[in-house]
Every structure is written in structure tokens, then in C-alpha cells.
Scaffold this motif. Structure first.
Motif, short mmCIF file in Angstrom:
data_model
loop_
_atom_site.label_atom_id
_atom_site.label_comp_id
_atom_site.label_asym_id
_atom_site.label_seq_id
_atom_site.Cartn_x
_atom_site.Cartn_y
_atom_site.Cartn_z
N MET A 492 0.96 -1.07 -0.06
CA MET A 492 0.03 -0.07 0.04
C MET A 492 0.76 1.07 -0.18
O MET A 492 1.69 1.50 0.86
CB MET A 492 -0.84 -0.09 1.22
N ALA A 493 0.82 2.23 -1.00
CA ALA A 493 1.61 3.22 -1.22
C ALA A 493 0.94 4.52 -1.34
O ALA A 493 -0.11 4.68 -2.17
CB ALA A 493 2.50 2.97 -2.19
N ILE A 494 1.22 5.42 -0.26
CA ILE A 494 0.45 6.63 -0.54
C ILE A 494 1.54 7.44 -1.34
O ILE A 494 2.94 7.54 -0.92
CB ILE A 494 0.39 7.44 0.84
N THR A 495 1.21 8.09 -2.39
CA THR A 495 2.12 8.91 -3.08
C THR A 495 1.45 10.23 -3.83
O THR A 495 0.41 10.13 -3.96
CB THR A 495 2.76 7.79 -4.41
N HIS A 496 2.53 10.85 -4.54
CA HIS A 496 2.02 12.21 -5.09
C HIS A 496 2.68 12.00 -6.66
O HIS A 496 2.55 13.08 -7.39
CB HIS A 496 2.78 13.42 -4.50
N LEU A 497 3.21 10.77 -6.88
CA LEU A 497 4.04 10.90 -8.42
C LEU A 497 3.27 10.04 -9.26
O LEU A 497 2.68 8.78 -8.81
CB LEU A 497 5.29 10.06 -8.26
N PRO A 498 2.62 10.47 -10.57
CA PRO A 498 1.93 9.57 -11.52
C PRO A 498 2.59 8.62 -11.84
O PRO A 498 1.67 7.46 -12.18
CB PRO A 498 1.67 10.78 -12.43
N GLN A 499 3.92 8.80 -11.82
CA GLN A 499 4.61 7.43 -12.48
C GLN A 499 4.34 5.92 -11.49
O GLN A 499 4.14 4.94 -12.08
CB GLN A 499 6.00 7.53 -12.41
N ALA A 501 1.81 5.91 -9.24
CA ALA A 501 0.21 5.84 -9.24
C ALA A 501 -0.20 5.02 -10.47
O ALA A 501 -1.20 4.19 -10.44
CB ALA A 501 -0.54 7.07 -9.15
N ALA A 502 0.34 5.29 -11.77
CA ALA A 502 0.24 4.59 -12.93
C ALA A 502 0.22 2.86 -12.68
O ALA A 502 -0.33 2.07 -13.29
CB ALA A 502 0.96 5.06 -14.01
N MET A 503 1.09 2.68 -11.75
CA MET A 503 1.67 1.28 -11.76
C MET A 503 0.74 0.33 -10.88
O MET A 503 0.73 -0.87 -10.72
CB MET A 503 3.18 0.82 -11.21
N GLY A 504 -0.49 1.24 -10.36
CA GLY A 504 -1.10 0.52 -9.18
C GLY A 504 -2.18 -0.78 -10.01
O GLY A 504 -2.43 -0.59 -10.87
N ASP A 505 -2.20 -1.77 -8.99
CA ASP A 505 -3.11 -2.76 -9.42
C ASP A 505 -4.47 -2.21 -9.04
O ASP A 505 -5.54 -2.58 -9.85
CB ASP A 505 -2.73 -4.23 -8.60
N THR A 506 -4.48 -1.81 -7.88
CA THR A 506 -5.70 -0.95 -7.42
C THR A 506 -5.43 0.34 -6.98
O THR A 506 -4.46 0.57 -6.12
CB THR A 506 -6.27 -1.86 -6.16
N ASN A 507 -6.23 1.48 -7.31
CA ASN A 507 -6.05 2.75 -6.83
C ASN A 507 -7.21 3.29 -6.14
O ASN A 507 -8.55 2.98 -6.57
CB ASN A 507 -5.98 3.73 -8.27
N TYR A 508 -7.03 3.99 -5.25
CA TYR A 508 -7.94 4.57 -4.22
C TYR A 508 -7.83 6.15 -4.31
O TYR A 508 -6.64 6.56 -4.42
CB TYR A 508 -7.68 4.12 -2.83
N PHE A 509 -8.76 7.04 -4.08
CA PHE A 509 -8.61 8.44 -4.09
C PHE A 509 -9.10 8.67 -2.76
O PHE A 509 -10.48 8.18 -2.18
CB PHE A 509 -9.33 9.03 -5.24
N ILE A 510 -8.64 9.53 -2.00
CA ILE A 510 -9.02 10.20 -0.78
C ILE A 510 -9.23 11.53 -0.71
O ILE A 510 -8.30 12.26 -1.32
CB ILE A 510 -8.15 9.77 0.41
N LYS A 511 -10.50 12.13 -0.29
CA LYS A 511 -10.90 13.46 -0.10
C LYS A 511 -11.57 13.89 0.88
O LYS A 511 -12.09 13.04 1.43
CB LYS A 511 -11.58 13.72 -1.71
N LYS A 512 -11.47 15.15 1.06
CA LYS A 512 -12.45 15.79 2.15
C LYS A 512 -13.19 16.75 1.60
O LYS A 512 -12.89 17.50 0.78
CB LYS A 512 -11.22 16.32 3.11
N GLU A 513 -14.31 16.71 2.28
CA GLU A 513 -15.43 17.71 1.90
C GLU A 513 -16.09 18.59 3.33
O GLU A 513 -15.86 17.82 4.49
CB GLU A 513 -16.49 16.99 1.45
#
Length: 565
Positions: A492-499, A501-513
């Protein structure tokens, strides 16, 4: 493997449920959305220190629950669970942690209550979390030995146990030797006192119970005249006077017997009277003998009083009872014997200390030889991996320091290890702490984790933005290595790099509202289209154009090719 994480009332998270997959799980999101909060919540349920300020504002408590699988190769974890009698027969493990604003902690593992330290011990076998604090650990040379031993654990586990066992045996022998030498000096100074005390007790010739017997005899002697008068008076009443009881009973029996000739119903009463006369006669004989035995011997009384005075004097000094005084005397005897034999005892312990020290050093030298071979292999692998991460020409090595020079022995042996690095050809080797570049530190950290993952039994690894300071081609290589790690580990990797993020087998997005006066955090699993959109956001930020979409799609296609290459 971590299957799911449920968070309630933690920081800005109201209620959140996350399911994780095998392989490479990528977590991205806007700055301040709460990515690090996820790691914080997971750390909490794994037994890390709780902070009351992390309870969501307006709530009394927060709780986190994590569901794991227990794999067949998790032998160390199973041993811990077996020792705690925790059932994991269905192959799963549920960790639960609740913290309240009153400071109360509730920890459970599969519904069994445990303390925080137990929760943490179990957690160390489930997940390895790597973030900025791990960078600091890597830069601290005091941790380098543990890294090396973790890598070579399968080869040196028995040697580590031998060194630790022999170390504690040596330290015990050292403590015993120092203690006996200190006691020898102390008791030599007290030799005269101990000898005098032993003689004082010994001369009284004490016997257990003697004080009670002497006190009883003293009481008899002091009251002998009164006792004689009472006994003689009783004897006279029963026997000496003309109208004594014995004669009257005999006359009564004779008269009663005459009645029996006319009425045999009195026979039983006559027998009772006869028995009474017999008993009275026995008392008379006792009184006579007791009276004749009474004597008053002033010399005997003086001897008794003298002995009692000596006993009482000893009681004031050495114990409240004769038993305690004799026990004290026995202790003195043992100390005197030790004093007389200290030279021999010291010689025996000195020899034993020398043997234990040599045994510890023998095991430590064996361990050192193996460590040097392990270090050579480890450093070569780190150097090769750093070369793949665009750090060509890097030299990575381990420097051994011999702790025998200043006798700084410890349970891990006689080695102090510092990792040294030269990141540019021709530069001298320096400690890792001298590295200025955050990107270089991140790549070294990743290399460590990649190499160490070959020898550990932990299924899940978390990388919390350890890609700091890298970009471009290096980011692609880091992403590929993370994905390769995910073949045998859940990542599980928290990242800010698109390179990455693109390699993810499963991707999650976290946001606040912000809803009303409250802030809420949401966690979304991305589908393929959403994954493209998220890459665009990371690449372009607020300004989204066709070029960004094309670039994102190309990046995903290249990632798939990289996985299959």
C-alpha cells in the motif's frame, strides 16, 4: 494480508470503511485530504501510542478495526497467537482498538481482550509501515546492526541466540564475582564483630523451648512455700484428720453395704461410692507425693534467673525468640565460614568468569565472521539496486567496529556496524546521515525494503510518501520496484507521483469535504476511467487539457507493458 480497515470518529474521519486487494494498492488525494490519517489510524490499531486529540471533535471515543488473513508461512505470528490462546482457525485475525476522551483503551484480537503491548507485538508480524520516521531510523547508525541481522536472520538466528545466552551467563558470573569481592572486604572489616556475636550466643548454649521451661520452673520455685501449704492443707482434709474424707467414705460404704442385704436396688449406688473412694485415694497419694517433692533451692533459682537474663539479653540483640537467635547464629556461622574461605571462593568465581567471558567471545567471533559475509552480500545487493535507481557509481559498504577494545559487550555481540556510502565516483565513503538529498535517502530506503523483504515473513508493506525528492526516470524505476515487491507482498503506497500511481493494481482516491460546520473524509476505489482522471489531476493540477489525458493514458499503457516485460 490486510483485507479491510474500518475507522470511526478518528481525526477528520467520521466513518470510513476500506477494502484492500493483493498486489500494489495506490492511495492518492489532495493535500490535506487525510492520507496520513489513514496511516495514523492503522498504526493505532497496530498498537502505536494513542493521542486523545485524534478523537473526532464532538465525539467521546474513536475506534479502528482491521481484518487480516493469517497465512501458512506466518510461523512467528502463529506462535505469538498460540501463546496467547487466540483462535485463528478460520485463517483471519480481527484487531480492534478503541480510545476514549477519558483515556480508556480497549484492545481486542479476535474478541479476546489484550493490552496495548500485546497488540503491538502482534502488529509487528502483520504490517511493516515505512515513512519519514523510517528515514530517520535509517540515518541512525545505532539501527544498522538490526537491519543487517534482519537480512541474515535465517543464517545467524542460532548464533544470535548463543551470543545472547552466553552474554547473560557472563554478566551473571561478573555480578557474582564483584559481589563476592565486595562482600569479602565488607565482612573482613566485620570479622571481629561477627566472631564476638557468635561467641556470645554460643556460650549461652540455647535450646528451643528452654526459655518457656525455665520460666515455668522459676514460677514454681518462687511460689514453692504457698504451693506446699495449699497441697498439705488439701492432703490433711482428705486423709490426715480424724474425720477425713477417706475414713468417712469408707464408713459410708460399709453402712451402705448393710442396706444391700435388705434392698439390692442400692447396689449400683454402692459401686459408684466405691469408685469415688478409689479416685479420692488416688488424689491423696498424688498430693502426698507432690507435697514431698516440693523443695526450695535458692541456688537453682539463681541459676534459672541468670540463664533467663542471658536469654532475654540475646533476644534484645538478635531476635525475639530462641529460634530467631539460633537462626542468626547460623547465618553468622555461614558468614564466618565464607570469610575463612573467601580466597578459595573468589578464585573459583574468577575462573568461572573467565570461562564465561571466553565462551561469550567465542560465540561472538563466530557471529562476526558470518555477519561479515552477510554484510558483503547485503551491500552488493544494495549497490546494484541503487544503480537501477539512477544512482550509478554508488559504493555502499558496512564498517565494523570491534567493541572488545573498550569491553562494550552486549547481548548482540561485539560488533558495532555503520553503513557508509559514496554516491559519486571518487568521493570518500560517508555515513548515511551525511546524505543531503531527500531523493537519495528515499531510494536507499526503498532498496533496503526491497532487499530485506526477501528474508522477512511480513505479508504487507506500507510506503507513506517515501518517494520524496525523486521524479522522471527515477520515479519510473521506483514504481517498477514497488510493483515487483507486490508480487510477493501486499503493498500500500501513498504517493504524489503519477509514475507510481500508474503502476497500481488497485487505486484509491481520498478527499475531504466540508458539510455545514463539519469536515468529512471519503475514500473511493477508482475504476479505469477514474484512474485516468486522477492521473490527469496529479499531472496537471487545476488546468486539465487534452494533452494531460493523452499523457495519462500513455503512462497507464506503459505501466502495463512494464508489468508484462
Amino acid at each position: 494480508m490486510l483485507l479491510s480497515l474500518n475507522i470511526n470518529n478518528y481525526a477528520i474521519i467520521d466513518k470510513l470503511s476500506i477494502d484492500f486487494d493483493e498486489g500494489l494498492n495506490i492511495i492518492t488525494g489532495e493535500t490535506g485530504a487525510g492520507k496520513s490519517i489513514i496511516i495514523g489510524a492503522l498504526s493505532l490499531v497496530l498498537g502505536e501510542h494513542a493521542k486523545l486529540e485524534n478523537i473526532r471533535t464532538g465525539q467521546d471515543k474513536a475506534n479502528i478495526q482491521a481484518l487480516f488473513t493469517v497465512d501458512d508461512n506466518s510461523l512467528e505470528l502463529k506462535k505469538v497467537l498460540d501463546d496467547l490462546s487466540i483462535d485463528y482457525s478460520d485463517g483471519t485475525l480481527i484487531l480492534y482498538r478503541e480510545i476514549s476522551s477519558k483515556g480508556r483503551n480497549i484492545c481486542r484480537v479476535n474478541n479476546s481482550l489484550v493490552n496495548v503491548s500485546t497488540l503491538k507485538e502482534i502488529g509487528t508480524h502483520l504490517i511493516d509501515i515505512h515513512g519519514q520516521h523510517e528515514h530517520q531510523k535509517l540515518l541512525n547508525q545505532h539501527t544498522h546492526l538490526s537491519f543487517l541481522d534482519a537480512y541474515g536472520n535465517n543464517l545467524i538466528n542460532d548464533d544470535l541466540e548463543n551470543v545472547e545466552r552466553s552474554y547473560f551467563e557472563y554478566k551473571k558470573a561478573e555480578k557474582d564475582f564483584k559481589s563476592i569481592k565486595s562482600k569479602a572486604k565488607e565482612n573482613e572489616d566485620n570479622l571481629d564483630l561477627l566472631t564476638r556475636q557468635f561467641k556470645e550466643i554460643d556460650e549461652v548454649e540455647l535450646e528451643i523451648g528452654e526459655d518457656e521451661a525455665l520460666s515455668k520452673r522459676e514460677k514454681l520455685l518462687l511460689n514453692s512455700q504457698n504451693i506446699y501449704n495449699y497441697i498439705d492443707g488439701a492432703y490433711s482434709l482428705l486423709y490426715k484428720n480424724e474425720n477425713n474424707v477417706s475414713i468417712n467414705l469408707a464408713e459410708a460404704e460399709k453402712m451402705f453395704s448393710e442396706v444391700e442385704r435388705f434392698d439390692d436396688s442400692v447396689k449400683e449406688s454402692i459401686e459408684m461410692l466405691s469408685e469415688g473412694k478409689t479416685l479420692i485415694d488416688e488424689v491423696i497419694f498424688f498430693l502426698r507425693d507432690y507435697r514431698d517433692s516440693i523443695t526450695f533451692n535458692p541456688s537453682e533459682l539463681n541459676d534459672i534467673e541468670s540463664k533467663l537474663n542471658k536469654i532475654n539479653n540475646l533476644k534484645k540483640k538478635y531476635g525475639s525468640t530462641i529460634e530467631e537467635i539460633l537462626e542468626y547464629k547460623e547465618n553468622i556461622s555461614e558468614e564466618l565460614e565464607l570469610i575463612n574461605n573467601y580466597d578459595e571462593r573468589i578464585s573459583v568465581l574468577e575462573k568461572e568468569l573467565k570461562e564465561k567471558r571466553e565462551n561469550y567471545l567465542d560465540h561472538s567471533y563466530i557471529l562476526r565472521d558470518k555477519r561479515k559475509k552477510i554484510a558483503k552480500d547485503f551491500c552488493e545487493k544494495i549497490s546494484k539496486n541503487l544503480e537501477l535507481l539512477s544512482m550509478k557509481g554508488t559504493v555502499f559498504t558496512a564498517r565494523f567496529k570491534d567493541l572488545t577494545e573498550n569491553e562494550s559487550f552486549n547481548k548482540k555481540g561485539i560488533d558495532d556496524i555503520t553503513f557508509l556510502i559514496s554516491t559519486n565516483k571518487g568521493e570518500s565513503l560517508k555515513p548515511l546521515s551525511k546524505i543531503a538529498s531527500g531523493g537519495e535517502i528515499s531510494r536507499i530506503m526503498l532498496s533496503f525494503k526491497r532487499i530485506l523483504s526477501e528474508s522477512d515473513n511480513i505479508d504487507s508493506l506500507i510506503f507513506d510518501e517515501i518517494d520524496t525528492g525523486i521524479s522522471g526516470q527515477t520515479a519510473l524505476v521506483v514504481a517498477k520496484q514497488m510493483w515487483e515487491l507486490s508480487k510477493n507482498h501486499q503493498i500500500m503506497a501513498i504517493t504524489h507521483l503519477p509514475q507510481i500511481a500508474a503502476m497500481g493494481d488497485t487505486n484509491y482516491f481520498i478527499k475531504k469535504e466540508i458539510k455545514g460546520e463539519k469536515t468529512y473524509t471519503s475514500f473511493v476505489r477508482l475504476n479505469e476511467e477514474e484512474k485516468v482522471n486522477e492521473l490527469v489531476r496529479i499531472i496537471s493540477g487545476e488546468s486539465i487539457g487534452d494533452n494531460a489525458f493523452m499523457y495519462a493514458k500513455d503512462m497507464l499503457e506503459n505501466a502495463e507493458k512494464s508489468k508484462n516485460s
